[in-house]
Design a protein around this motif. Structure first.
Motif, mmCIF file in Angstrom:
data_model
loop_
_atom_site.group_PDB
_atom_site.id
_atom_site.type_symbol
_atom_site.label_atom_id
_atom_site.label_comp_id
_atom_site.label_asym_id
_atom_site.label_seq_id
_atom_site.Cartn_x
_atom_site.Cartn_y
_atom_site.Cartn_z
ATOM 1 N N TYR A 30 0.813 -1.219 0.000
ATOM 2 C CA TYR A 30 0.000 0.000 0.000
ATOM 3 C C TYR A 30 0.847 1.270 0.000
ATOM 4 N N TYR A 31 2.130 1.126 -0.228
ATOM 5 C CA TYR A 31 3.029 2.272 -0.229
ATOM 6 C C TYR A 31 3.612 2.447 -1.634
ATOM 7 N N SER A 51 2.365 2.685 -8.416
ATOM 8 C CA SER A 51 1.771 1.778 -7.447
ATOM 9 C C SER A 51 2.414 0.411 -7.624
ATOM 10 N N LYS A 101 0.158 5.001 3.885
ATOM 11 C CA LYS A 101 -0.559 4.076 3.013
ATOM 12 C C LYS A 101 -1.461 4.824 2.035
ATOM 13 N N TYR A 103 -4.543 3.773 -0.617
ATOM 14 C CA TYR A 103 -5.407 2.653 -0.986
ATOM 15 C C TYR A 103 -5.969 2.759 -2.390
ATOM 16 N N SER A 104 -5.737 3.894 -3.052
ATOM 17 C CA SER A 104 -6.244 4.062 -4.408
ATOM 18 C C SER A 104 -5.219 4.770 -5.270
#
Length: 127
Positions: A30-31, A51, A101, A103-104
């Motif tokens: 998530y990073y 990502s 983090k 998430y998108s």
């Protein structure tokens, strides 16, 4: 968190190099990851970010169309393929992980908020 960049070297203008970044020390999924560079006498600048899925990427205008960032989540590796290199690409290149983090995609600030800089790798492009 440890990030180790490698793959730099001396190359003639118009040539190519592939940088690698080995990430360890936590779960990175998530990073988002990034590449920055710092030329002599200049501040560190954003180059590219991705990502871990590779579905979201962004580039600095100066490298768009010449550099490609990619990530291999199974190996915790991030790469920067650099083609059509120019003397102005000469710099120490660092990989960085997002400090929080996301998430998108790459989040609302895709080019900032990176850290955990490891030892960079020097890229020198001769004219």
């Amino acid at each position: 968190v440890q990030l180790q960049a490698s793959g730099g070297g001396l190359v003639q203008a118009g040539g190519s190099l592939r940088l690698s970044c080995a990430a360890s020390g936590r779960t990175f999924i998530y990073y988002p990851m990034s590449w920055f560079r710092q030329a002599p006498g200049k501040e560190r600048e954003f180059v590219a970010a991705s990502s871990w899925s590779g579905s979201s990427t962004t580039y600095a205008d100066s490298v768009k169309g010449r550099f490609t960032i990619s990530a291999d989540s199974a190996k915790n590796m991030v790469y920067l393929q650099m083609n059509s290199l120019k003397p102005e690409d000469t710099a120490v290149y660092y990989c960085g992980a997002k400090n929080y983090k996301v998430y998108s995609g790459l989040g609302s600030n895709p080019t900032t908020g990176f850290g955990s800089w490891g030892q960079g790798t020097l890229v020198t492009v001769s004219s």
